[in-house]
Design an enzyme around this catalytic site. Structure first.
Site, PDB file in Angstrom:
ATOM      1  N   SER A   8      -9.316   2.173  -1.619  1.00 21.38           N
ATOM      2  CA  SER A   8      -9.659   2.790  -0.207  1.00 21.38           C
ATOM      3  C   SER A   8     -11.033   2.899   0.086  1.00 21.38           C
ATOM      4  CB  SER A   8      -8.916   3.945  -0.045  1.00 21.38           C
ATOM      5  OG  SER A   8      -9.186   4.591   0.861  1.00 21.38           O
ATOM      6  N   HIS A  33      -7.897  -1.472   0.638  1.00 21.28           N
ATOM      7  CA  HIS A  33      -6.864  -0.601   1.288  1.00 21.28           C
ATOM      8  C   HIS A  33      -7.887   0.328   2.378  1.00 21.28           C
ATOM      9  CE1 HIS A  33      -3.526   2.340   1.774  1.00 21.28           C
ATOM     10  NE2 HIS A  33      -4.574   3.324   2.167  1.00 21.28           N
ATOM     11  N   ASP A  35      -7.811   2.647   5.672  1.00 17.62           N
ATOM     12  CA  ASP A  35      -6.981   3.723   6.268  1.00 17.62           C
ATOM     13  C   ASP A  35      -7.405   4.043   8.011  1.00 17.62           C
ATOM     14  OD1 ASP A  35      -5.569   5.009   4.124  1.00 17.62           O
ATOM     15  OD2 ASP A  35      -7.708   5.044   3.053  1.00 17.62           O
ATOM     16  N   MET A  37      -6.854   6.159  10.957  1.00 17.02           N
ATOM     17  CA  MET A  37      -6.630   7.250  11.662  1.00 17.02           C
ATOM     18  C   MET A  37      -6.814   7.491  12.855  1.00 17.02           C
ATOM     19  SD  MET A  37      -7.899   9.390   8.275  1.00 17.02           S
ATOM     20  CE  MET A  37      -7.527   9.109   6.633  1.00 17.02           C
ATOM     21  N   HIS A  66      -3.264   0.651   6.179  1.00 19.57           N
ATOM     22  CA  HIS A  66      -2.471   1.957   6.457  1.00 19.57           C
ATOM     23  C   HIS A  66      -2.643   2.702   7.559  1.00 19.57           C
ATOM     24  CE1 HIS A  66      -1.598   5.967   4.394  1.00 19.57           C
ATOM     25  NE2 HIS A  66      -0.579   5.768   5.187  1.00 19.57           N
ATOM     26  N   MET A  68      -2.287   5.358   9.978  1.00 19.23           N
ATOM     27  CA  MET A  68      -1.877   6.879  10.262  1.00 19.23           C
ATOM     28  C   MET A  68      -1.953   7.104  11.727  1.00 19.23           C
ATOM     29  SD  MET A  68      -3.654   8.101   6.755  1.00 19.23           S
ATOM     30  CE  MET A  68      -4.386   6.717   6.476  1.00 19.23           C
ATOM     31  N   MET A 137       2.889   8.960   0.064  1.00 18.53           N
ATOM     32  CA  MET A 137       1.694   9.421  -0.041  1.00 18.53           C
ATOM     33  C   MET A 137       2.009  10.661  -1.026  1.00 18.53           C
ATOM     34  SD  MET A 137      -0.427   8.500   2.198  1.00 18.53           S
ATOM     35  CE  MET A 137      -1.658   9.783   1.769  1.00 18.53           C
ATOM     36  N   ASP A 175      -0.339   6.634  -2.771  1.00 21.35           N
ATOM     37  CA  ASP A 175      -1.702   6.750  -2.314  1.00 21.35           C
ATOM     38  C   ASP A 175      -1.973   8.254  -2.078  1.00 21.35           C
ATOM     39  OD1 ASP A 175      -3.889   6.491  -0.489  1.00 21.35           O
ATOM     40  OD2 ASP A 175      -2.826   5.978   1.068  1.00 21.35           O
TER      41      ASP A 175
END
Ligand code: DX5
Ligand code: ZN
Length: 218
Positions: A8, A33, A35, A37, A66, A68, A137, A175
């Site tokens: 990540s 990966h 992330d 957000m 991913h 979020m 998660m 994760d």
């Protein structure tokens, strides 16, 4: 089979992003990966499209993105444009999850659904045949460096039993709080993809940490 390793970038050194990407290119990692957000679905904001495009230019491995974020449907085609290969949305953020999954596939990406720690894997029963990947998660999403939640093991076991009946090729990705101490048990329970942020990037030797995760069972 060795697990898929997806470091990540959230924990990478962004002053040296090109170097960090090249380290992953040269390592035994399989994916990147990323992330994303939005400050609404999770209490943190990370990075968006310009950074993903930049990573895509340098990355020689697939981008595992991913999300979020709330209302991911609005941005599916944009994530495809900037280079996502696997797009993972949160179950808790999608009212019409089936439609969202179909839209991701129509764009030519692999479709994944992520569950927060409190969300039961039972809720995936009807969507499971349509999925390429489920991301469990193992911390509450929003931040790197948190402690692994032990209940994840039984969720993996249950989900793998469901997938054996409904979707044997399902990738189960874990994760949050993944490190060399829990990797073997995660794989034994049925996980086959591991995300790791701080374990890789806060180490003196990230390449070795990736190799340790990749080879822990062998
Ligand atoms: C957390 C993110 C994770 C995070 C994992 O919300 O989804 O991908 O980067 O970080 P570690 O491995 O440090 O728990
Ligand atoms: Zn993540």
């Amino acid at each position: 089979m060795k697990p898929i390793i997806s470091p990540s970038l959230l924990s990478a050194n962004f002053n040296e992003l090109a170097k960090e990407i090249e380290m992953i290119n040269q390592s035994e990692a399989d994916w990147f990966h990323l992330d994303i957000m939005d400050g609404i679905f999770v209490p943190n904001i990370s990075f968006g499209f310009p950074i993903i495009s930049h990573v895509k230019k340098l990355a020689k491995k697939p981008l595992d993105v991913h999300l979020m974020i709330v209302e991911p449907d609005k941005y599916i085609s944009e994530f495809k444009k900037v280079g996502a290969d696997i797009l993972v949305v949160h179950y808790e953020a999608c009212t019409h999850l089936h439609r969202t999954v179909q839209s991701i596939k129509l764009e030519g990406m692999q479709a994944g659904v992520s569950l927060n720690p409190h969300t039961s894997v039972d809720l995936l029963e009807d969507i499971l045949p349509d999925l390429d990947l489920v991301l469990l998660m193992s911390v509450n999403p929003g931040f790197g460096g948190q402690e692994f939640i032990e209940n994840t093991y039984s969720k993996i076991e249950k989900l793998r039993a469901m997938s054996n009946k409904k979707n044997p090729n399902l990738i189960i990705e874990i994760d949050g709080g993944v490190d060399a101490s829990n990797t073997k048990r995660l794989i034994d329970k049925g996980a086959n993809a591991l995300v790791a942020g701080s374990f890789v990037f806060k180490s003196e030797n990230p390449t070795k940490m990736i190799s340790d995760l990749k080879n822990v069972n062998f």
